[in-house]
Structure formats: structure tokens, C-alpha cells
Design a protein around this motif. Sequence first.
Motif, mmCIF file in Angstrom:
data_model
loop_
_atom_site.group_PDB
_atom_site.id
_atom_site.type_symbol
_atom_site.label_atom_id
_atom_site.label_comp_id
_atom_site.label_asym_id
_atom_site.label_seq_id
_atom_site.Cartn_x
_atom_site.Cartn_y
_atom_site.Cartn_z
ATOM 1 N N LYS A 37 0.840 -1.207 0.000
ATOM 2 C CA LYS A 37 0.000 0.000 0.000
ATOM 3 C C LYS A 37 0.869 1.249 0.000
ATOM 4 O O LYS A 37 0.595 2.221 -0.730
ATOM 5 N N ALA A 38 1.924 1.231 0.816
ATOM 6 C CA ALA A 38 2.807 2.393 0.920
ATOM 7 C C ALA A 38 3.572 2.634 -0.378
ATOM 8 O O ALA A 38 3.903 3.779 -0.708
ATOM 9 N N SER A 39 3.847 1.572 -1.125
ATOM 10 C CA SER A 39 4.596 1.723 -2.376
ATOM 11 C C SER A 39 3.740 2.306 -3.492
ATOM 12 O O SER A 39 4.262 2.727 -4.530
ATOM 13 N N GLY A 40 2.414 2.310 -3.297
ATOM 14 C CA GLY A 40 1.522 2.856 -4.302
ATOM 15 C C GLY A 40 1.168 1.899 -5.420
ATOM 16 O O GLY A 40 0.522 2.286 -6.400
ATOM 17 N N GLU A 41 1.603 0.649 -5.298
ATOM 18 C CA GLU A 41 1.302 -0.347 -6.323
ATOM 19 C C GLU A 41 -0.148 -0.814 -6.170
ATOM 20 O O GLU A 41 -0.532 -1.345 -5.138
ATOM 21 N N GLY A 42 -0.938 -0.609 -7.189
ATOM 22 C CA GLY A 42 -2.335 -0.999 -7.135
ATOM 23 C C GLY A 42 -2.571 -2.387 -7.716
ATOM 24 O O GLY A 42 -1.739 -2.928 -8.440
ATOM 25 N N ILE A 43 -3.715 -2.947 -7.372
ATOM 26 C CA ILE A 43 -4.139 -4.230 -7.933
ATOM 27 C C ILE A 43 -5.417 -3.951 -8.712
ATOM 28 O O ILE A 43 -6.469 -3.703 -8.130
ATOM 29 N N GLU A 44 -5.294 -3.987 -10.023
ATOM 30 C CA GLU A 44 -6.384 -3.512 -10.862
ATOM 31 C C GLU A 44 -7.318 -4.611 -11.349
ATOM 32 O O GLU A 44 -8.454 -4.345 -11.703
ATOM 33 N N THR A 45 -6.840 -5.849 -11.410
ATOM 34 C CA THR A 45 -7.669 -6.925 -11.947
ATOM 35 C C THR A 45 -7.802 -8.053 -10.928
ATOM 36 O O THR A 45 -6.996 -8.178 -10.002
ATOM 37 N N VAL A 46 -8.846 -8.861 -11.134
ATOM 38 C CA VAL A 46 -9.047 -10.036 -10.280
ATOM 39 C C VAL A 46 -7.888 -11.005 -10.447
ATOM 40 O O VAL A 46 -7.454 -11.651 -9.487
ATOM 41 N N GLN A 47 -7.363 -11.100 -11.663
ATOM 42 C CA GLN A 47 -6.245 -12.004 -11.917
ATOM 43 C C GLN A 47 -5.027 -11.621 -11.084
ATOM 44 O O GLN A 47 -4.344 -12.484 -10.522
ATOM 45 N N GLN A 48 -4.753 -10.303 -10.989
ATOM 46 C CA GLN A 48 -3.637 -9.854 -10.151
ATOM 47 C C GLN A 48 -3.906 -10.163 -8.687
ATOM 48 O O GLN A 48 -2.997 -10.568 -7.950
ATOM 49 N N ALA A 49 -5.148 -9.990 -8.260
ATOM 50 C CA ALA A 49 -5.515 -10.270 -6.872
ATOM 51 C C ALA A 49 -5.311 -11.738 -6.547
ATOM 52 O O ALA A 49 -4.765 -12.092 -5.486
ATOM 53 N N VAL A 121 -7.498 -13.325 6.015
ATOM 54 C CA VAL A 121 -6.598 -12.181 6.181
ATOM 55 C C VAL A 121 -6.112 -11.697 4.812
ATOM 56 O O VAL A 121 -6.028 -10.488 4.547
ATOM 57 N N GLY A 122 -5.803 -12.641 3.932
ATOM 58 C CA GLY A 122 -5.346 -12.287 2.595
ATOM 59 C C GLY A 122 -6.403 -11.536 1.800
ATOM 60 O O GLY A 122 -6.116 -10.523 1.152
ATOM 61 N N ILE A 123 -7.651 -12.018 1.837
ATOM 62 C CA ILE A 123 -8.733 -11.357 1.107
ATOM 63 C C ILE A 123 -9.012 -9.978 1.699
ATOM 64 O O ILE A 123 -9.253 -9.006 0.966
ATOM 65 N N ALA A 124 -8.962 -9.877 3.036
ATOM 66 C CA ALA A 124 -9.160 -8.578 3.678
ATOM 67 C C ALA A 124 -8.063 -7.600 3.271
ATOM 68 O O ALA A 124 -8.319 -6.415 3.010
ATOM 69 N N GLY A 125 -6.822 -8.105 3.172
ATOM 70 C CA GLY A 125 -5.717 -7.256 2.742
ATOM 71 C C GLY A 125 -5.885 -6.789 1.311
ATOM 72 O O GLY A 125 -5.606 -5.630 0.979
ATOM 73 N N LEU A 126 -6.365 -7.680 0.445
ATOM 74 C CA LEU A 126 -6.596 -7.307 -0.948
ATOM 75 C C LEU A 126 -7.698 -6.249 -1.061
ATOM 76 O O LEU A 126 -7.602 -5.310 -1.857
ATOM 77 N N ALA A 127 -8.759 -6.425 -0.269
ATOM 78 C CA ALA A 127 -9.838 -5.433 -0.272
ATOM 79 C C ALA A 127 -9.322 -4.082 0.203
ATOM 80 O O ALA A 127 -9.712 -3.025 -0.332
#
Length: 289
Positions: A37-49, A121-127
Motif C-alpha cells: 500500500k505504501a509503495s503505491g502499487e495498485g491491484i487492478e484486476t481479479v487475476q492480479q488479486a 486475512v489475505g482477502i481482507a488485505g486485498l480489499a
Amino acid sequence: MFWGFQLEFKQSLRTKKLWVILGVMMLLYIPGFYFQKASGEGIETVQQAVSVLIGNINGLGGFFIAILALLMGATAINSEVEKGTLRVAMSKPITRLGYIGGKFIAHTVVVLMALLLTTLVGIAGLAWLGAPMGSQLVTDSLLLNGLLLLAMIQLIALGYIISTIVKSSSTALGVALVIMFVVFMIMPAIVQFMAAKDTIISDHPDWEAYQEKSKEYKTRYLFYVPTTQIDVIVSDATKVTGDIENPQIEYVGIGGAIQKNLVNLGILFGLTLVYLALAFYRFLRMDLR
């Protein structure tokens, strides 16, 4: 069997190694989302998630939960013999098969809870990172957890074999840790080197050939490492086509990866059944004094 399950489930939830391993895992797992989150890298697609979730659950989570599964199994029987509680249990109207069956199911449920905690925890982090949620994420999470649960069952059964052979629970813990070190760290490194030596350690390295050779060697020489077989399977969740300059990445999902690697799935199932049969046979025949 239910009596054995209830007793072992309560004892497993009270063991220090369960909460220490889960605590260490979360201390290493959760900060990763903060740094991303701090690096600013976003997750734009479900595939990336899904890719991030696979990396976290199958990597860090799978390693620590694998340690937990093997250690629980390695002290499942011998510790009860040392404390004398096994003889007390056998004095009740319960069969040996019912006792070990209930104990085994309890350990499986505890490991499943640990896997689900890691996934939640992983899904919560992705959200929190703003990743899009979708049915693909849910489906692949369930499939990945199913594969990991099968691998953990195999390790619990291997621990039971150790527990019925090594009489001292402290010695069994040492044996289990040595097995984890050799099987999960040393042997995969050797096999990876073998694949690299045959393909990329040369004047004309071939990365595509290395990937294929790595999969072949992992299947052939690391069939006894369940997490490695899962690595082989999930590595095909993403399909890369085209040339080096214009690669086309297609996400086929965990389901598609499983269909492409039925041999590795068969190895997981087959060796799990073998370990379970050996563990139950050893317990049914062993001297409980």
C-alpha cells in the motif's frame, strides 16, 4: 470417534505451538500488505488479486502451516503414551481405529481453520488495497485451500508415522524439524540447481526450457514434497503465449491449472493415502505400554 475428536480438538486449540506458529506467520504476512500500500502499487484486476493471494497463501502461509501439521502429527501418539493418557482412553468403550480416527479428524479441522484464517486475512488485505472482488477470486481461493488442505493432511499422516516409530515426543519433534529442513529446503534447492545446470548455466541459456525442466524434475524427484507439487500445479494458472517482445498473458485459473497437472494431483492423493494407511496400520499394531 466423536469422543476422540472432541478431546483432541480442545487440546490442539490449547497448544502453544499452534498460536506461536500462527502468530509468527501473521507478523510476517500482514505487513506485506502495508508495504505494498505504501509503495503505491495498485491491484487492478481479479487475476492480479488471485496471483497475490496464491503467492501469500501458498508461499508464506503454506510453509508455516506445513510445519504446524507435521509437528502436530509427530507428537500425536507418543506424547499420549508418555503421559499415560492413551491407556486411560483405551480403557473406555472406544476402539483403536475410532480413537486415532477422531484424533486425525481433529488435527485436520485445526489445520483447515489455520488455512481459512490465512485466506481471510489475505482477502481482507486485498480489499484494503482496493483490489476488485469477484467470483473468480472466491473460486480460486477455495480450490487453492483444497489443494493445501490435501498437502497438510499428507504431512499430518507423515507426522503420525513418525509418532508411532519414535517413542520420545521430544525426539520426534527433532526428527520432524530435520525432515522439514531437508525435504522443504535442501532437496528443492538441489533439484532447482539440477534443472538450471541442464538449461541456463551455459553460453546459451534457455529460460523456457528451464521452466519445463524444473517442472519435470520437481514431479520426478520431489514427489514426496506436497507443497512442491502444489507449486507445479499453480504455476500453470497463468499461460504466457507470444514472443519475448510481445508476450500475451492469459489467466486460466486454478481449475485450469489442476486439469493440466493431473499427474501432480494424483501424486498428492496417492501419497496421502499411502501415509494414512501406514500411520493407521502402525497405530493398530503398536504396543501402547
